[in-house]
Design a protein around this motif. Structure first.
Motif, PDB file in Angstrom:
ATOM      1  N   GLU A 277      58.031  34.118  34.977  1.00  0.00           N
ATOM      2  CA  GLU A 277      58.575  32.874  34.444  1.00  0.00           C
ATOM      3  C   GLU A 277      58.808  33.000  32.934  1.00  0.00           C
ATOM      4  O   GLU A 277      57.953  33.470  32.186  1.00  0.00           O
ATOM      5  N   GLY A 278      59.999  32.590  32.501  1.00  0.00           N
ATOM      6  CA  GLY A 278      60.370  32.661  31.091  1.00  0.00           C
ATOM      7  C   GLY A 278      61.143  33.915  30.724  1.00  0.00           C
ATOM      8  O   GLY A 278      61.736  33.974  29.646  1.00  0.00           O
ATOM      9  N   ASP A 279      61.166  34.913  31.620  1.00  0.00           N
ATOM     10  CA  ASP A 279      61.918  36.129  31.341  1.00  0.00           C
ATOM     11  C   ASP A 279      63.415  35.868  31.468  1.00  0.00           C
ATOM     12  O   ASP A 279      63.847  34.965  32.199  1.00  0.00           O
ATOM     13  N   THR A 280      64.192  36.656  30.772  1.00  0.00           N
ATOM     14  CA  THR A 280      65.645  36.617  30.949  1.00  0.00           C
ATOM     15  C   THR A 280      65.986  37.213  32.308  1.00  0.00           C
ATOM     16  O   THR A 280      65.460  38.257  32.694  1.00  0.00           O
ATOM     17  N   PHE A 281      66.874  36.546  33.037  1.00  0.00           N
ATOM     18  CA  PHE A 281      67.251  37.032  34.360  1.00  0.00           C
ATOM     19  C   PHE A 281      67.869  38.429  34.267  1.00  0.00           C
ATOM     20  O   PHE A 281      68.627  38.739  33.343  1.00  0.00           O
ATOM     21  N   SER A 282      67.551  39.274  35.241  1.00  0.00           N
ATOM     22  CA  SER A 282      68.122  40.624  35.305  1.00  0.00           C
ATOM     23  C   SER A 282      68.280  41.009  36.770  1.00  0.00           C
ATOM     24  O   SER A 282      67.289  41.050  37.509  1.00  0.00           O
ATOM     25  N   ARG A 283      69.524  41.254  37.162  1.00  0.00           N
ATOM     26  CA  ARG A 283      69.731  41.659  38.554  1.00  0.00           C
ATOM     27  C   ARG A 283      69.086  43.011  38.832  1.00  0.00           C
ATOM     28  O   ARG A 283      68.607  43.261  39.938  1.00  0.00           O
TER      29      ARG A 283
END
Length: 811
Positions: A277-283
């Motif tokens: 939670e709070g991380d930048t999304f990364s596929r």
């Protein structure tokens, strides 16, 4: 008269005219009219259509003779030969296979429409390769007996080059950063090898997918490639690519959870989730998480496990929640393991390397490890493992191991030439896979201007079922100082040796080895040719030896010589004169032990993995000389790009005496080979066990064995004598995909190293450094290596040799 223009009639018989190759039965098979049928306009048209659709005929007519239906046909010609000329990018066998699939092959019926389709398809394929000037010209030559020869002439032309790539709409990242890793690019200094400036529709599609991944891996969930334009110059030589993108906004992770049937405790699966939670999304991190869960379940039998990440997007808050839904599928057992392609290798040899077992739960990790172990045998060029499902058994799979064997043995009798040893006569029998058992048998006899060698060896890698290996070696070698090209101190060295070797595996990658041997080393020196410090070492450590040959002073034919000193007088009593040669016999009991960790993925041409090897050699108490040698070898291979790999290697060795030998005092010489009057020191490791450096298998660009300490006889003649401390290493960039053959490799290297009289002499500025290019080829006759090197750091007196080569190994 034309039957189709006549009133309907009942067919009493059917006759076929005009047939040459095709049988009448074939016509009757396709003809929708039989005896007794009524033939009218509609059925006539249907019959003609049916026969045309076979593709066998260029003309079909229906005629009526009374109530007899006469079918008159004109057959299409048969294809006699198909010839392709001018094609280089696409292999002829690939093209002919494609033609065969659409019915255009020798012996088949010729159809002009099929030839037109082939022409258009070839144009399309060359366009996809960026060759817009390519032209395809088919020609048909008529032959007797209704046959034709087809010739397809290809003019490929030159590939169009990408002159410009323009990305429009990128604000967060500069273009050079988002295009890293693209296969398409404008012309640069590596384009001759990578061909990245040649336009290809498939490559561009892949690069646009990489562009999408770049932004999705950095949180731009709404990223989109809105349009792409590819323009070509009027002369069809230059390509201009433009991509219009919309970046969107960065999204962060609002929550992550795991659901479904996780099999393992859910908290164990949650530990595999990388995103928090709070991380930048990364596929990419989403995919790594799914892969980790699938691999974990796959290693406990769930071969068909799936993990579906379900996103919950909040576009107003720019957040995204992800639910990893786990569907394990059935737990799978391996029913049967079969091997294909192993003509000369028995199944047992391959089966004992397998870490996936029949009747056990499926494990992808065990299968991957099995493949690596098979590759490291060195018996196979290619290995492919398939896992087909068992029909009607969703919880079972078979394991099919397909291999392509390489020649694991050779018998050689002949003459050859090696750069440093001159003319070589060899009789050699080496079989790494003797009779398909996996045992290694070697027999070799070799003669050159420097040495005579004989060896006999046998190794059973599975002396016990647990993988304990046992080997035996017998050898004899006679090295002569008469050949100065070998760059060794000039003394004769004849060694007869035998040893027993035991290897014990500890883990999949770790093993230890021990050997016990006995050898007799006969050393002959020449007071006029052997460096004095070597002779003095033998005298001080072992005692002096009688000189030979012995002879009287010859008759000098001088009438003034007193008769009592003249050899012409049989009663002479003048003393014997001693020759310049002395000989020492050095007997030794030798114990070797070592530890090795080897995770390399291939025996001959590794691309990944690491090797650590620590070895210790002790010449045991009771031997004529007591000393030891310690070695450490390190190799690491990794792929930086699919087309570029890096090998890092280090080889360090150190030796010294102990016990009785250490207690003896030896004379001291300075760096210029002059004896230091009155000075003595403890006798160290014997000179005949010294380390050497320089040459094709060490620091390339320097003559073999010339790096390190030497004895200077004159200003122009010196003899390398080696030393007890060695530091040699390399950084080598290799190109694994440059050649289609996996047995051939091009590399660019940076070698370094030196030999020292002690650890305290080591300094970085004294290392010899060289750089250059090398080609290695695992030929059927043995390994061949050619290198060209330029020394970067050297001393004025170093002996440089830029072009070097080796052929085959040495026993």
């Amino acid at each position: 008269m034309q039957a189709q223009n006549q009133p309907a009639f009942t067919v009493s018989d059917i006759r076929v005219e005009g047939l040459q190759r095709i049988s009448a039965g074939t016509v009757f098979t396709y003809l929708p009219v039989e005896k007794g049928d009524t033939l009218d306009r509609s059925s006539s048209a249907e019959a003609i259509r049916a026969l045309f659709q076979t593709g066998f005929f260029s003309d079909v007519r229906l005629e009526r003779q009374g109530d007899i239906l006469v079918v008159v046909v004109t057959e299409r010609p048969a294809i006699n030969t198909i010839t392709l000329t001018g094609n280089k990018d696409i292999k002829s066998e690939d093209l002919l296979a494609g033609l065969r699939n659409i019915g255009l092959a020798e012996g088949e019926t010729y159809n002009p429409l099929a030839l037109d389709r082939v022409t258009q398809e070839l144009i399309r394929q060359y366009n996809n390769r960026g060759k817009y000037n390519a032209s395809i010209t088919p020609s048909v030559a008529n032959l007797d007996r209704n046959r034709v020869d087809i010739t397809i002439t290809v003019v490929e032309g030159k590939a169009s080059r990408i002159s410009d790539i323009n990305i429009v709409g990128n604000e967060a990242y500069p273009e050079y950063e988002i295009r890293k890793g693209w296969e398409s690019g404008t012309t640069n200094w590596l384009s001759w090898y990578r061909r990245d400036d040649q336009y290809s529709r498939e490559k561009l599609s892949g690069d646009l997918e990489k562009l999408t991944n770049f932004y999705l891996d950095r949180g731009y969930v709404d990223f989109n490639v809105e349009s792409t334009q590819v323009a070509i110059s009027p002369e069809k030589r230059n390509i201009f690519v433009t991509a219009n993108i919309a970046e969107g906004e960065v999204y962060t992770i609002s929550s992550t959870k795991v659901s479904g049937d996780t099999i393992l405790p859910i908290e164990d699966i949650e530990k595999l989730v990388i995103l928090k939670e709070g991380d930048t999304f990364s596929r990419r991190l989403v995919e790594l998480t799914t892969d980790a869960v699938i691999a974990t379940l796959g290693n406990i039998g769930y071969a068909f496990a799936q993990v579906n990440p379900v996103p919950d997007i909040d576009r107003e808050k720019r957040t995204i929640g992800i639910n990893f839904f786990v569907d394990p599928g059935p737990r799978v057992q391996v029913r049967r393991i079969t091997f294909k392609g192993n003509v000369g290798t028995s199944d047992e040899v391959m089966r004992r390397e397998m870490r996936q077992f029949e009747g056990a739960w499926f494990s992808q990790a065990a299968i991957d490890r099995s493949k690596i172990r098979l590759q490291r045998l060195g018996f196979f060029e290619e290995i492919d493992i398939e896992t087909p499902e068992v029909a009607g058994q969703p919880d079972q799979v078979d394991l099919v191991v397909n291999v392509k064997e390489r020649n694991s043995g050779q018998f050689t009798f002949g003459l050859g030439y090696q750069q440093n040893f001159g003319l070589v006569t060899t009789i050699q029998l080496v079989q790494n896979n003797f009779l398909g058992t996996g045992n290694r048998v070697s027999l070799s006899a070799q003669n050159n201007s420097f040495s005579n060698q004989f060896s006999l060896g046998f190794t059973d890698p599975y002396f016990t079922d647990d993988g304990v290996s046992l080997g035996y070696n017998l050898s004899y070698s006679d090295y002569s100082y008469s050949n100065r090209d070998a760059n060794l101190a000039q003394f004769d060295n004849a060694v007869a040796a035998g040893e027993v070797i035991l290897g014990i595996p500890l883990t999949e990658t770790d093993s230890i080895s021990m050997s016990l041997g006995i050898d007799r080393n006969q050393i002959s020196t020449d007071d006029f040719a052997t460096p004095p410090l070597l002779i003095d070492y033998l005298v001080d450590a072992l005692g002096d030896r009688a000189r030979f040959p012995q002879f009287h002073v010859p008759d000098d034919t001088d009438p003034n010589t007193p008769i009592e000193n003249d050899d012409a007088d049989p009663t002479t009593t003048d003393p014997l004169t001693l020759g310049p040669n002395r000989r020492w016999n050095v007997n030794a009991w030798r114990l070797k032990t070592g530890w090795q960790r080897d995770s390399r993925n291939d025996f001959l041409m590794p691309t990944r993995g690491t090797l650590h090897r620590i070895g210790a050699e002790f010449v045991l108490p009771g031997s004529d000389l007591e000393y030891y040698r310690l070695t450490y070898v390190f190799e690491n291979y990794r792929l930086l790009k699919p087309w570029l790999g890096l090998k890092s290697a280090l080889d360090v060795g150190y030796g010294d005496s102990y016990g009785v030998t250490k207690d003896r005092n030896c004379r001291v010489y300075d760096d210029f080979g002059n004896i230091v009057t009155g000075a003595t020191q403890q006798c160290g490791m014997p000179f005949f066990s010294n380390y050497y450096a320089g040459g094709p298998s060490s620091v390339r660009g320097f003559e073999i064995n010339t790096i390190g300490p030497f004895y200077r006889f004159t200003d122009t003649f010196r003899q390398p004598i080696g030393g007890p401390f060695k530091t040699v290493g390399t950084f080598e960039f290799f190109f694994p995909t440059l050649f289609d053959n996996r047995s051939t490799r091009l590399s660019a290297f940076l070698d370094y190293g030196n030999i020292y009289n002690g650890v305290d002499e080591w300094e970085a500025k004294t290392l010899r450094i060289s750089t250059g290019l090398a080609v290695q080829w695992q030929s059927p006759m043995g390994p061949i290596s050619i290198s060209y090197a330029l020394p970067l750091q050297r001393e004025r007196t170093d002996q440089v040799e830029r072009l070097q080569f080796t052929f085959g190994g040495q026993f």
